[in-house]
Write a protein that holds these residues in place. Structure first.
Motif, mmCIF file in Angstrom:
data_model
loop_
_atom_site.group_PDB
_atom_site.id
_atom_site.type_symbol
_atom_site.label_atom_id
_atom_site.label_comp_id
_atom_site.label_asym_id
_atom_site.label_seq_id
_atom_site.Cartn_x
_atom_site.Cartn_y
_atom_site.Cartn_z
ATOM 1 N N ILE A 136 -57.569 130.614 56.003
ATOM 2 C CA ILE A 136 -56.175 130.285 55.702
ATOM 3 C C ILE A 136 -55.239 131.306 56.337
ATOM 4 O O ILE A 136 -54.188 130.948 56.874
ATOM 5 N N SER A 137 -55.606 132.581 56.324
ATOM 6 C CA SER A 137 -54.740 133.601 56.928
ATOM 7 C C SER A 137 -54.673 133.440 58.448
ATOM 8 O O SER A 137 -53.626 133.696 59.048
ATOM 9 N N LYS A 138 -55.765 133.018 59.069
ATOM 10 C CA LYS A 138 -55.744 132.787 60.515
ATOM 11 C C LYS A 138 -54.867 131.608 60.882
ATOM 12 O O LYS A 138 -54.203 131.611 61.914
ATOM 13 N N GLU A 139 -54.873 130.575 60.060
ATOM 14 C CA GLU A 139 -54.126 129.348 60.341
ATOM 15 C C GLU A 139 -52.852 129.235 59.498
ATOM 16 O O GLU A 139 -52.355 128.140 59.270
ATOM 17 N N PHE A 140 -52.314 130.371 59.068
ATOM 18 C CA PHE A 140 -51.179 130.368 58.147
ATOM 19 C C PHE A 140 -49.988 129.582 58.697
ATOM 20 O O PHE A 140 -49.403 128.747 58.011
ATOM 21 N N TRP A 141 -49.605 129.850 59.937
ATOM 22 C CA TRP A 141 -48.411 129.191 60.483
ATOM 23 C C TRP A 141 -48.626 127.703 60.703
ATOM 24 O O TRP A 141 -47.719 126.898 60.448
ATOM 25 N N ALA A 142 -49.804 127.325 61.130
ATOM 26 C CA ALA A 142 -50.082 125.895 61.306
ATOM 27 C C ALA A 142 -50.028 125.170 59.960
ATOM 28 O O ALA A 142 -49.465 124.071 59.853
ATOM 29 N N ILE A 143 -50.594 125.782 58.936
ATOM 30 C CA ILE A 143 -50.578 125.189 57.591
ATOM 31 C C ILE A 143 -49.142 125.110 57.071
ATOM 32 O O ILE A 143 -48.715 124.078 56.542
ATOM 33 N N THR A 144 -48.392 126.189 57.226
ATOM 34 C CA THR A 144 -47.016 126.231 56.726
ATOM 35 C C THR A 144 -46.136 125.195 57.421
ATOM 36 O O THR A 144 -45.391 124.451 56.767
ATOM 37 N N ILE A 145 -46.217 125.122 58.729
ATOM 38 C CA ILE A 145 -45.402 124.164 59.478
ATOM 39 C C ILE A 145 -45.789 122.727 59.137
ATOM 40 O O ILE A 145 -44.923 121.870 58.941
ATOM 41 N N SER A 146 -47.086 122.455 59.031
ATOM 42 C CA SER A 146 -47.499 121.083 58.714
ATOM 43 C C SER A 146 -47.107 120.700 57.291
ATOM 44 O O SER A 146 -46.707 119.556 57.048
ATOM 45 N N LEU A 147 -47.185 121.633 56.353
ATOM 46 C CA LEU A 147 -46.731 121.342 54.994
ATOM 47 C C LEU A 147 -45.234 121.070 54.960
ATOM 48 O O LEU A 147 -44.769 120.137 54.306
ATOM 49 N N PHE A 148 -44.464 121.894 55.661
ATOM 50 C CA PHE A 148 -43.019 121.719 55.705
ATOM 51 C C PHE A 148 -42.647 120.390 56.376
ATOM 52 O O PHE A 148 -41.850 119.619 55.839
ATOM 53 N N ALA A 149 -43.250 120.111 57.528
ATOM 54 C CA ALA A 149 -42.946 118.863 58.243
ATOM 55 C C ALA A 149 -43.380 117.646 57.430
ATOM 56 O O ALA A 149 -42.651 116.643 57.352
#
Length: 116
Positions: free
Chosen positions: A79-92
């Motif tokens: 999760i820490s490695k993919e933090f930005w991908a997870i955050t952006i996909s959740l937001f979008a």
């Protein structure tokens, strides 16, 4: 209440059979829930034993979140490695879902007003 539990198990079984028969990626219980929803829409009402069985199961629903929380705890490095991908996909995904729901609500409200 026994009739309600048997109804739930029956629709889950039918969903599992459809998922296995057609080799679908959707889990059988999800298909069973959709079939149960269609059944209840066609029937236009529920019955008390099904309501009681569902109420008992809903009481213990929060316990199903424990495995998900444990999965998050054990996968912190991923999760820490993919933090930005997870955050952006959740937001979008949230923005898209909100926009879709707003448009659907507008459409249904206009449709309801036109019926009157």
């Amino acid at each position: 209440m026994l009739k309600g539990i048997i109804t739930l198990i029956f629709f889950q079984f039918i969903g599992e059979c459809i998922a296995k028969l057609f080799d679908l990626l959707v889990p059988g219980p999800v298909i069973g829930m959709v079939l149960l929803l269609i059944f209840l829409i066609i029937r236009k009402a529920s019955f008390s034993s099904l309501d009681n069985a569902v109420a008992i199961h809903l009481r213990y629903l929060p316990m199903l979140f424990i495995p998900a929380a444990m999965g998050i705890i054990t996968q912190v490095d991923i999760i820490s490695k993919e933090f930005w991908a997870i955050t952006i996909s959740l937001f979008a995904g949230t923005i898209i879902a909100l926009a879709f729901c707003a448009k659907l609500m507008d459409y249904l409200t206009i449709r309801q007003e036109n019926k009157k």
